[in-house]
Design a protein around this motif. Structure first.
Motif, PDB file in Angstrom:
ATOM      1  N   ALA A 126       0.837  -1.205   0.000  1.00 34.85           N
ATOM      2  CA  ALA A 126       0.000   0.000   0.000  1.00 34.85           C
ATOM      3  C   ALA A 126       0.872   1.255   0.000  1.00 34.85           C
ATOM      4  CB  ALA A 126      -0.942  -0.007   1.205  1.00 34.85           C
ATOM      5  N   LEU A 127       1.930   1.250   0.794  1.00 33.93           N
ATOM      6  CA  LEU A 127       2.853   2.388   0.826  1.00 33.93           C
ATOM      7  C   LEU A 127       3.511   2.578  -0.544  1.00 33.93           C
ATOM      8  CD1 LEU A 127       4.403   4.630   2.332  1.00 33.93           C
ATOM      9  CD2 LEU A 127       6.035   2.870   3.030  1.00 33.93           C
ATOM     10  N   TYR A 128       3.973   1.497  -1.132  1.00 32.45           N
ATOM     11  CA  TYR A 128       4.594   1.567  -2.460  1.00 32.45           C
ATOM     12  C   TYR A 128       3.610   2.139  -3.482  1.00 32.45           C
ATOM     13  CZ  TYR A 128       6.683   0.088  -6.867  1.00 32.45           C
ATOM     14  OH  TYR A 128       7.196   0.063  -8.140  1.00 32.45           O
ATOM     15  N   GLU A 129       2.385   1.628  -3.480  1.00 31.26           N
ATOM     16  CA  GLU A 129       1.372   2.073  -4.442  1.00 31.26           C
ATOM     17  C   GLU A 129       1.021   3.556  -4.241  1.00 31.26           C
ATOM     18  OE1 GLU A 129       0.265   0.324  -7.012  1.00 31.26           O
ATOM     19  OE2 GLU A 129       1.310  -1.509  -6.421  1.00 31.26           O
ATOM     20  N   GLU A 130       1.111   4.020  -3.018  1.00 31.58           N
ATOM     21  CA  GLU A 130       0.864   5.437  -2.728  1.00 31.58           C
ATOM     22  C   GLU A 130       2.044   6.300  -3.185  1.00 31.58           C
ATOM     23  OE1 GLU A 130       0.609   8.357   1.165  1.00 31.58           O
ATOM     24  OE2 GLU A 130       0.065   6.260   1.420  1.00 31.58           O
ATOM     25  N   LEU A 131       3.247   5.796  -2.964  1.00 29.04           N
ATOM     26  CA  LEU A 131       4.434   6.592  -3.234  1.00 29.04           C
ATOM     27  C   LEU A 131       4.839   6.684  -4.696  1.00 29.04           C
ATOM     28  CD1 LEU A 131       6.874   5.791  -0.304  1.00 29.04           C
ATOM     29  CD2 LEU A 131       6.083   8.038  -1.028  1.00 29.04           C
ATOM     30  N   PHE A 132       4.755   5.578  -5.447  1.00 31.11           N
ATOM     31  CA  PHE A 132       5.357   5.643  -6.759  1.00 31.11           C
ATOM     32  C   PHE A 132       4.706   6.656  -7.703  1.00 31.11           C
ATOM     33  CE2 PHE A 132       2.654   2.070  -8.294  1.00 31.11           C
ATOM     34  CZ  PHE A 132       2.374   2.486  -9.587  1.00 31.11           C
ATOM     35  N   PRO A 133       3.389   6.923  -7.654  1.00 31.78           N
ATOM     36  CA  PRO A 133       2.862   8.001  -8.505  1.00 31.78           C
ATOM     37  C   PRO A 133       3.425   9.373  -8.108  1.00 31.78           C
ATOM     38  CG  PRO A 133       1.075   6.596  -7.731  1.00 31.78           C
ATOM     39  CD  PRO A 133       2.307   6.196  -6.980  1.00 31.78           C
ATOM     40  N   GLN A 134       3.640   9.579  -6.807  1.00 31.80           N
ATOM     41  CA  GLN A 134       4.209  10.838  -6.339  1.00 31.80           C
ATOM     42  C   GLN A 134       5.646  10.997  -6.841  1.00 31.80           C
ATOM     43  OE1 GLN A 134       3.854  10.464  -2.097  1.00 31.80           O
ATOM     44  NE2 GLN A 134       1.629  10.678  -2.113  1.00 31.80           N
ATOM     45  N   LEU A 135       6.389   9.899  -6.830  1.00 27.56           N
ATOM     46  CA  LEU A 135       7.776   9.944  -7.295  1.00 27.56           C
ATOM     47  C   LEU A 135       7.847  10.152  -8.805  1.00 27.56           C
ATOM     48  CD1 LEU A 135       9.261   7.185  -5.005  1.00 27.56           C
ATOM     49  CD2 LEU A 135       9.636   9.641  -4.840  1.00 27.56           C
ATOM     50  N   LEU A 136       6.932   9.541  -9.538  1.00 26.14           N
ATOM     51  CA  LEU A 136       6.898   9.751 -10.986  1.00 26.14           C
ATOM     52  C   LEU A 136       6.557  11.211 -11.310  1.00 26.14           C
ATOM     53  CD1 LEU A 136       5.157   6.479 -12.218  1.00 26.14           C
ATOM     54  CD2 LEU A 136       7.583   7.097 -12.421  1.00 26.14           C
ATOM     55  N   ARG A 137       5.631  11.781 -10.533  1.00 28.57           N
ATOM     56  CA  ARG A 137       5.289  13.195 -10.712  1.00 28.57           C
ATOM     57  C   ARG A 137       6.500  14.078 -10.432  1.00 28.57           C
ATOM     58  NH1 ARG A 137       4.648  16.421  -7.019  1.00 28.57           N
ATOM     59  NH2 ARG A 137       4.001  14.967  -5.414  1.00 28.57           N
ATOM     60  N   ARG A 138       7.222  13.742  -9.361  1.00 28.21           N
ATOM     61  CA  ARG A 138       8.438  14.512  -8.998  1.00 28.21           C
ATOM     62  C   ARG A 138       9.505  14.367 -10.079  1.00 28.21           C
ATOM     63  NH1 ARG A 138      10.663  18.576  -7.774  1.00 28.21           N
ATOM     64  NH2 ARG A 138      12.179  18.699  -6.109  1.00 28.21           N
ATOM     65  N   GLU A 139       9.631  13.160 -10.633  1.00 27.15           N
ATOM     66  CA  GLU A 139      10.582  12.953 -11.733  1.00 27.15           C
ATOM     67  C   GLU A 139      10.216  13.853 -12.912  1.00 27.15           C
ATOM     68  OE1 GLU A 139      12.331   9.231 -14.332  1.00 27.15           O
ATOM     69  OE2 GLU A 139      10.163   9.330 -13.997  1.00 27.15           O
ATOM     70  N   ASP A 140       8.924  13.933 -13.235  1.00 27.61           N
ATOM     71  CA  ASP A 140       8.480  14.806 -14.323  1.00 27.61           C
ATOM     72  C   ASP A 140       8.842  16.264 -14.050  1.00 27.61           C
ATOM     73  OD1 ASP A 140       7.464  12.817 -15.962  1.00 27.61           O
ATOM     74  OD2 ASP A 140       5.400  13.038 -15.226  1.00 27.61           O
ATOM     75  N   GLU A 141       8.694  16.688 -12.798  1.00 30.53           N
ATOM     76  CA  GLU A 141       9.062  18.059 -12.437  1.00 30.53           C
ATOM     77  C   GLU A 141      10.557  18.299 -12.638  1.00 30.53           C
ATOM     78  OE1 GLU A 141       7.768  18.499  -8.385  1.00 30.53           O
ATOM     79  OE2 GLU A 141       5.641  18.441  -8.922  1.00 30.53           O
ATOM     80  N   ILE A 142      11.366  17.328 -12.239  1.00 27.69           N
ATOM     81  CA  ILE A 142      12.823  17.460 -12.381  1.00 27.69           C
ATOM     82  C   ILE A 142      13.214  17.524 -13.852  1.00 27.69           C
ATOM     83  CG2 ILE A 142      15.021  16.240 -12.042  1.00 27.69           C
ATOM     84  CD1 ILE A 142      13.758  15.206  -9.348  1.00 27.69           C
ATOM     85  N   LEU A 143      12.544  16.739 -14.674  1.00 28.24           N
ATOM     86  CA  LEU A 143      12.884  16.674 -16.099  1.00 28.24           C
ATOM     87  C   LEU A 143      12.126  17.687 -16.949  1.00 28.24           C
ATOM     88  CD1 LEU A 143      13.065  12.800 -16.561  1.00 28.24           C
ATOM     89  CD2 LEU A 143      14.962  14.413 -16.260  1.00 28.24           C
ATOM     90  N   ALA A 144      11.336  18.541 -16.320  1.00 31.15           N
ATOM     91  CA  ALA A 144      10.531  19.519 -17.055  1.00 31.15           C
ATOM     92  C   ALA A 144      11.385  20.468 -17.897  1.00 31.15           C
ATOM     93  CB  ALA A 144       9.656  20.315 -16.091  1.00 31.15           C
ATOM     94  N   CYS A 145      12.633  20.621 -17.547  1.00 31.02           N
ATOM     95  CA  CYS A 145      13.519  21.505 -18.309  1.00 31.02           C
ATOM     96  C   CYS A 145      13.937  20.893 -19.647  1.00 31.02           C
ATOM     97  CB  CYS A 145      14.757  21.858 -17.494  1.00 31.02           C
ATOM     98  SG  CYS A 145      15.792  20.430 -17.092  1.00 31.02           S
ATOM     99  N   LEU A 146      13.590  19.610 -19.867  1.00 29.40           N
ATOM    100  CA  LEU A 146      13.941  18.911 -21.105  1.00 29.40           C
ATOM    101  C   LEU A 146      12.698  18.696 -21.967  1.00 29.40           C
ATOM    102  CD1 LEU A 146      16.208  16.060 -19.635  1.00 29.40           C
ATOM    103  CD2 LEU A 146      16.942  18.260 -20.579  1.00 29.40           C
TER     104      LEU A 146
END
Length: 180
Positions: A126-146
């Motif tokens: 449950a923790l993993y399922e909650e976290l990984f969408p948040q991490l993918l969103r954060r990854e998108d924010e980090i890569l937004a400059c590309l």
């Protein structure tokens, strides 16, 4: 062969000129291993906000959960250590904490009853399922400059470096080679 005074003078002059010239220095900010390490540390810290501040997980604990989360079956702590390139004692401490917190559990290895493998509990899943969408969103924010094309190029270039270092790049490849 005997050394002449002109040989000695020439050698002395060459040595003096070499020491008078500025020595070449390594510019860390252009040194790719340094840049990759610094970038990895910064990205890891940026992602850590998602699981550290909100869920009290440190980086090694998150690495254990993330590794177990993307796998279909249980795996050894050694697999996690090698897959994440994290020292086995660091993973061992994280495993102990996660076991105590009820996020992972040990299961017997059917092939070798002396060995235990690890898997997520329902709470851990449950923790993993909650976290990984948040991490993918954060990854998108980090890569937004590309741009999308630059993201593809970055992925391809990282893949080439990983391949040149003979690093396994997918869980399917790791399973097929029975690596880790």
């Amino acid at each position: 062969m005997a050394r002449t005074s002109s040989d000695i003078a020439l050698k002395t002059r060459d040595t003096h000129e070499a020491s008078a010239r500025p020595k070449a220095r390594l510019d860390l900010f252009k040194f790719v291993p340094f840049r990759l390490n610094r970038l990895a540390a910064e990205v890891s810290s940026a992602l850590a906000v998602e699981y550290q501040e909100r869920h009290g997980l440190d980086i090694p604990a998150w690495r254990v959960i993330a590794t177990l989360g993307f796998r279909n079956d249980a795996c050894s702590a050694q697999y996690i250590s090698q897959c994440t390139r994290t020292h086995k004692s660091t993973i061992s401490r994280a495993v102990t904490t996660l076991l105590q917190d009820g996020l992972i559990e040990r299961v017997e290895n059917e092939a070798d009853r002396r060995e235990f493998r690890l898997q997520l509990t329902k709470k851990g899943r449950a923790l993993y399922e909650e976290l990984f969408p948040q991490l993918l969103r954060r990854e998108d924010e980090i890569l937004a400059c590309l741009s999308a094309q630059e993201r593809k190029q970055l992925s391809a270039l990282l893949g080439k470096i990983e391949e040149s270092l003979d690093l396994i790049q997918t869980s399917a490849e790791a399973d097929a080679k029975q690596a880790y």
